[in-house]
Structure formats: structure tokens, C-alpha cells
Design an enzyme around this catalytic site. Structure first.
Site, PDB file in Angstrom:
ATOM      1  CE  LYS A  94      -4.510   1.008   0.624  1.00  0.00           C
ATOM      2  NZ  LYS A  94      -5.681   0.293   0.133  1.00  0.00           N
ATOM      3  N   GLY A 194     -25.166   2.801   3.936  1.00  0.00           N
ATOM      4  CA  GLY A 194     -24.300   3.407   2.928  1.00  0.00           C
ATOM      5  C   GLY A 194     -24.688   2.907   1.557  1.00  0.00           C
ATOM      6  N   GLY A 196     -23.720   4.056  -1.529  1.00  0.00           N
ATOM      7  CA  GLY A 196     -22.857   4.697  -2.521  1.00  0.00           C
ATOM      8  C   GLY A 196     -22.634   3.730  -3.663  1.00  0.00           C
ATOM      9  CB  VAL A 198     -20.084  -1.073  -2.705  1.00  0.00           C
ATOM     10  CG1 VAL A 198     -20.313  -2.552  -2.428  1.00  0.00           C
ATOM     11  CG2 VAL A 198     -18.668  -0.841  -3.193  1.00  0.00           C
TER      12      VAL A 198
HETATM   13  P1  NAD Z   1     -18.931   5.522  -1.593  1.00  0.00           P
HETATM   14  O1  NAD Z   1     -18.191   6.690  -1.069  1.00  0.00           O
HETATM   15  O2  NAD Z   1     -19.383   5.517  -3.003  1.00  0.00           O
HETATM   16  O3  NAD Z   1     -20.223   5.261  -0.685  1.00  0.00           O
HETATM   17  C1  NAD Z   1     -20.220   5.365   0.693  1.00  0.00           C
HETATM   18  C2  NAD Z   1     -21.588   5.866   1.103  1.00  0.00           C
HETATM   19  O4  NAD Z   1     -21.666   5.875   2.522  1.00  0.00           O
HETATM   20  C3  NAD Z   1     -21.879   7.301   0.642  1.00  0.00           C
HETATM   21  O5  NAD Z   1     -23.107   7.336  -0.029  1.00  0.00           O
HETATM   22  C4  NAD Z   1     -21.908   8.104   1.952  1.00  0.00           C
HETATM   23  O6  NAD Z   1     -22.812   9.187   1.903  1.00  0.00           O
HETATM   24  C5  NAD Z   1     -22.361   7.045   2.928  1.00  0.00           C
HETATM   25  N1  NAD Z   1     -22.053   7.338   4.320  1.00  0.00           N
HETATM   26  C6  NAD Z   1     -20.983   7.970   4.855  1.00  0.00           C
HETATM   27  N2  NAD Z   1     -21.109   8.050   6.182  1.00  0.00           N
HETATM   28  C7  NAD Z   1     -22.266   7.440   6.506  1.00  0.00           C
HETATM   29  C8  NAD Z   1     -22.950   7.180   7.730  1.00  0.00           C
HETATM   30  N3  NAD Z   1     -22.466   7.577   8.917  1.00  0.00           N
HETATM   31  N4  NAD Z   1     -24.140   6.522   7.682  1.00  0.00           N
HETATM   32  C9  NAD Z   1     -24.661   6.129   6.516  1.00  0.00           C
HETATM   33  N5  NAD Z   1     -24.054   6.345   5.319  1.00  0.00           N
HETATM   34  C10 NAD Z   1     -22.875   6.988   5.322  1.00  0.00           C
HETATM   35  O7  NAD Z   1     -17.996   4.250  -1.279  1.00  0.00           O
HETATM   36  P2  NAD Z   1     -18.092   2.822  -1.946  1.00  0.00           P
HETATM   37  O8  NAD Z   1     -17.146   2.747  -3.072  1.00  0.00           O
HETATM   38  O9  NAD Z   1     -19.517   2.439  -2.129  1.00  0.00           O
HETATM   39  O10 NAD Z   1     -17.473   1.926  -0.776  1.00  0.00           O
HETATM   40  C11 NAD Z   1     -18.207   1.639   0.385  1.00  0.00           C
HETATM   41  C12 NAD Z   1     -17.304   0.973   1.404  1.00  0.00           C
HETATM   42  O11 NAD Z   1     -16.748  -0.222   0.865  1.00  0.00           O
HETATM   43  C13 NAD Z   1     -16.095   1.813   1.814  1.00  0.00           C
HETATM   44  O12 NAD Z   1     -15.821   1.564   3.173  1.00  0.00           O
HETATM   45  C14 NAD Z   1     -14.989   1.279   0.951  1.00  0.00           C
HETATM   46  O13 NAD Z   1     -13.717   1.449   1.558  1.00  0.00           O
HETATM   47  C15 NAD Z   1     -15.338  -0.180   0.869  1.00  0.00           C
HETATM   48  N6  NAD Z   1     -14.846  -0.844  -0.333  1.00  0.00           N
HETATM   49  C16 NAD Z   1     -15.202  -0.390  -1.559  1.00  0.00           C
HETATM   50  C17 NAD Z   1     -14.743  -1.033  -2.691  1.00  0.00           C
HETATM   51  C18 NAD Z   1     -15.148  -0.579  -4.080  1.00  0.00           C
HETATM   52  O14 NAD Z   1     -14.939  -1.324  -5.035  1.00  0.00           O
HETATM   53  N7  NAD Z   1     -15.719   0.598  -4.236  1.00  0.00           N
HETATM   54  C19 NAD Z   1     -13.899  -2.151  -2.576  1.00  0.00           C
HETATM   55  C20 NAD Z   1     -13.571  -2.615  -1.298  1.00  0.00           C
HETATM   56  C21 NAD Z   1     -14.043  -1.947  -0.191  1.00  0.00           C
END
Ligand code: NAD
Length: 363
Positions: A94, A194, A196, A198
């Protein structure tokens, strides 16, 4: 106490080798500094037994360098486990760039950073992470080929979220099979925290299979979209842990599984995408076990993102990435069954399997 040794000037700038008590176990940690662009980065290679160390580059405004070092050491170690448990021929690494992602980015900075990555000769392969984007990786690509997470137009895999969500769904179904004897989520009440990138994909898959979906997000528009599109029920952020549900899917932040929240949780299974869900691995893994809640290890079931960038190394193909993500189902079952048989936490079981794979490769 941090010590920097062997400081030398190279083509890319100044390099030094640092020594720190928690470096034990890491193969190499490189501090990168460039006066012209203001680049300050740390690349941590934890383990390359199974293959090159692949892990994203996080750009974050760390309060101190020591905070940045701790973060990169912790994250790179986590990548070793993630790659090993996912059956990928990858090691763990990383990098962090110390700086404000909103104000301190420039193509020159990322090109310079790419030179440092290149200087490691492929032992470390980078990708995007919190604070960095596909377009930043395009700048990195100008200085090194050891970069993934590129746009589809450049042979990359594009947005990894659908693959991540599919992997989470597979891990959730395997957990359902272990807990209820059927892997169908039809009729199960699932809280997605959440929605977003995913979370939205996960809501779609859950709805398609007939689950009753509850959603929560601090972003009202995202919640409204899920209510309108999939008929999901909206739950206020402060009430997430007080619902009588079957499955809790944390897809927002890490460390939501802490003592207080676990005490409040009224669910049977936890399976979600967020990284580092357990505030304290041992303590909260144990607390979940004692409460009879089945926790699907996050670093396994959210590995779809890593699987997606790994696929870029061999000529990107979404079907191949999805097929690899499907295997998360079998690995989740293997871990849950081992944990049950040996009466240990699911995180302990997952780490044991990952370590056994690394050890076998080393021998
Ligand atoms: P994203 O930023 O698109 O979505 C995260 C969502 O969580 C947002 O809509 C945000 O408004 C919401 N959020 C933030 N704080 C919150 C709270 N207190 N209560 C409710 N909702 C809240 O991120 P993502 O890409 O969807 O990833 C989601 C999680 O999965 C993250 O922790 C990320 O590290 C992990 N992750 C993502 C991927 C990927 O491929 N995108 C891969 C592995 C792990």
C-alpha cells in the site's frame, strides 16, 4: 521511534530506508520525497511471497508523518491477507501520499510518484484508493507500467464497485447458508448502511432476489433513489443499530462494529463491503461470536475491487473478474465452517487460512 537510514539521491529524488518497531514483518518501506512537486509519499511492501505487492495509493492530509506511517503499515499488512484469502497470486502493499487531495494534487506530482513506483521494478503495483482517482492513475501511468485501476479506454477495468458488490453478495449468501441452511436471501430483512457505489449495486442484487431491503445514508438523495427505484425502506442514520433485521450490511464506514453498536445490533449475520469493520479485531470478533452473530470477514467478501484490478494485469475481462468474485462464496463457507469446528472467531479462521497459504508458498 522512526529512524531513516541509507539516505541517497537517486534519479527520482531522495530515497531512504526507514526503521520502526512495527516494521517487523514488512519487506520494504520506502519514503519518497520530491522538492519540486512537493511529493511526500510512503510505499510499504508487506509481503511478496505470493506475487507482487498490489495495493492502492491513499492521499490523505495526515496530521503527522508518524500517523501516515502507521496507516500505511497497517493497510499494507491487510492487503497481504486480502490477496492470500482471495486466492490471488499477489502480495500485500500500500502507499500513502501525505497531502490534501482537494488542493495539493497535480499531474506532475503523480508523474513523480510514478517514478518512485517504477524504481521498485514491479515489486509494488499501485491503484487508486481514498483521495486518488482513475485520472490520477493515468498520470502515474506516464512514468510506470506498474499501475492498475486505469480507465476502460486504456485497457483498465473501470469502476470496480459492481464486482465488489457481487463479491459481498456471494459472501452474504454463503453466510445465509451457514446460518439458516439456505443461501437464499428471499424474505430476509437486510439493512444496507451506505448506498454509494457498492451499496447501490448490492441493493439491486438483494431486491432482485426478493429480500426486504432497508437503507440508510447521510446523503438523502442516495436514499431517495433507492426508495424510488427498489421500494427500499429508509432508516435514519442514528437508528441503524436498533432494527430487528436478519442481515446488517455495512457499506459506508469502517469500525462500526464496536462494543456499543454490537450490544445494540439485532441481527443474525453481518456481511458488508466496508473495510476494517471491527473496531478492535480480537475483542469485537469475540463479542460478535458470543452474541451468536455470524460475521463474514470484510477483507474476504469485499475483495472484488482487488480482484478487478488484478484482472487488469492479465488483460482485463469483466466476466473473468466476476467469476473470480463468485469464488468468494466457497471461501466464505470454508472460513465459517472452520471457525465453527475449531470454536474460534471468523476473523481468526480467515487469517489462519491466509497465513497457511503464504507459508505453503514460502516452503
Ligand atoms: P462511496 O463513497 O461511493 O459510498 C459510501 C456511502 O456511505 C456514501 O453514499 C456516503 O454518503 C455514505 N455514508 C458515509 N457516512 C455514513 C454514515 N455515517 N451513515 C450512513 N451512510 C454513510 O464508497 P463505496 O465505493 O460504495 O465503498 C463503500 C465501502 O466499501 C467503503 O468503506 C470502501 O472502503 C469499501 N470498499 C469499496 C470497494 C469498491 O470497489 N468501491 C472495494 C472494497 C471496499
Amino acid at each position: 521511534m522512526l529512524e531513516i537510514k541509507d539516505i541517497k539521491e537517486t534519479k527520482t529524488g531522495i530515497e531512504g530506508v526507514m526503521s520502526h518497531p512495527s516494521f517487523a514483518g514488512h519487506e520494504q518501506v520506502v519514503f519518497c520525497y520530491d522538492k519540486v512537486t512537493g511529493l511526500k509519499a510512503i510505499i510499504a511492501i508487506h509481503d511478496t511471497t505470493l506475487g507482487p505487492a498490489l495495493g492502492g495509493t491513499r492521499m490523505w492530509n495526515y496530521a503527522t508523518e508518524s500517523e501516515a506511517i502507521n496507516d500505511v503499515l497497517r493497510l499494507s499488512r491487510g492487503m497481504t491477507y486480502k490477496a492470500a484469502i482471495s486466492g490471488l497470486k499477489l502480495g500485500g502493499g500500500k502507499a500513502v501520499i501525505i497531502g490534501d487531495a482537494k488542493t495539493q494534487k497535480s499531474p506532475q506530482l503523480f508523474r513523480k510518484y510514478g517514478q518512485f513506483v517504477e524504481s521498485l521494478g514491479g515489486r509494488y503495483i499501485t491503484a487508486e484508493d481514498v483521495g486518488t482517482s482513475t485520472s490520477d492513475m493515468v498520470s502515474v501511468r506516464e512514468s510506470t507500467k506498474h499501475v492498475t485501476g486505469l480507465p476502460e479506454s486504456m485497457g483498465g477495468g473501470g469502476d470496480p464497485s459492481p464486482v465488489t458488490a457481487f463479491g459481498v453478495f456471494m459472501g452474504m449468501k454463503a453466510s445465509a447458508l451457514e446460518f439458516w441452511g439456505s443461501d437464499s436471501v428471499k424474505g430476509k430483512k437486510v439493512m444496507v448502511q451506505g448506498v454509494g457505489h457498492v451499496g447501490q449495486n448490492l441493493v439491486r442484487m438483494l431486491t432482485e432476489e426478493g429480500a426486504i431491503v432497508l437503507v440508510s445514508d447521510i446523503n438523502k438523495e442516495s436514499v431517495d433513489a433507492m426508495v424510488k427505484q427498489y421500494g427500499a425502506t429508509s432508516i435514519a442514520a442514528e437508528n441503524v443499530y436498533d432494527q430487528e433485521i436478519d442481515i446488517y450490511a455495512p457499506c459506508a464506514l469502517g469500525a462500526t462494529l464496536n462494543t456499543e453498536n454490537i450490544n445494540r445490533l439485532g441481527c443474525s449475520v453481518v456481511a458488508g463491503a466496508a473495510n476494517n469493520q471491527l473496531a478492535e479485531e480480537v475483542q469485537h470478533g469475540q463479542q460478535l461470536k458470543e452474541k451468536g452473530i455470524l460475521w463474514a470477514p470484510d477483507f474476504l467478501i469485499n475483495a472484488g475491487g482487488l480482484i478487478n484490478v488484478y484482472s487488469e494485469l492479465h488483460g482485463y475481462n469483466r466476466e473473468v473478474a466476476m467469476e473470480q468474485a463468485r469464488k468468494i462464496y466457497d471461501t466464505t463457507l470454508e472460513i465459517l465452517r472452520k471457525a465453527k469446528k475449531e470454536d474460534i472467531t471468523t476473523i481468526a479462521a480467515a487469517k489462519m487460512i491466509a497465513e497457511e497459504r503464504i507459508l505453503a508458498a514460502r516452503q
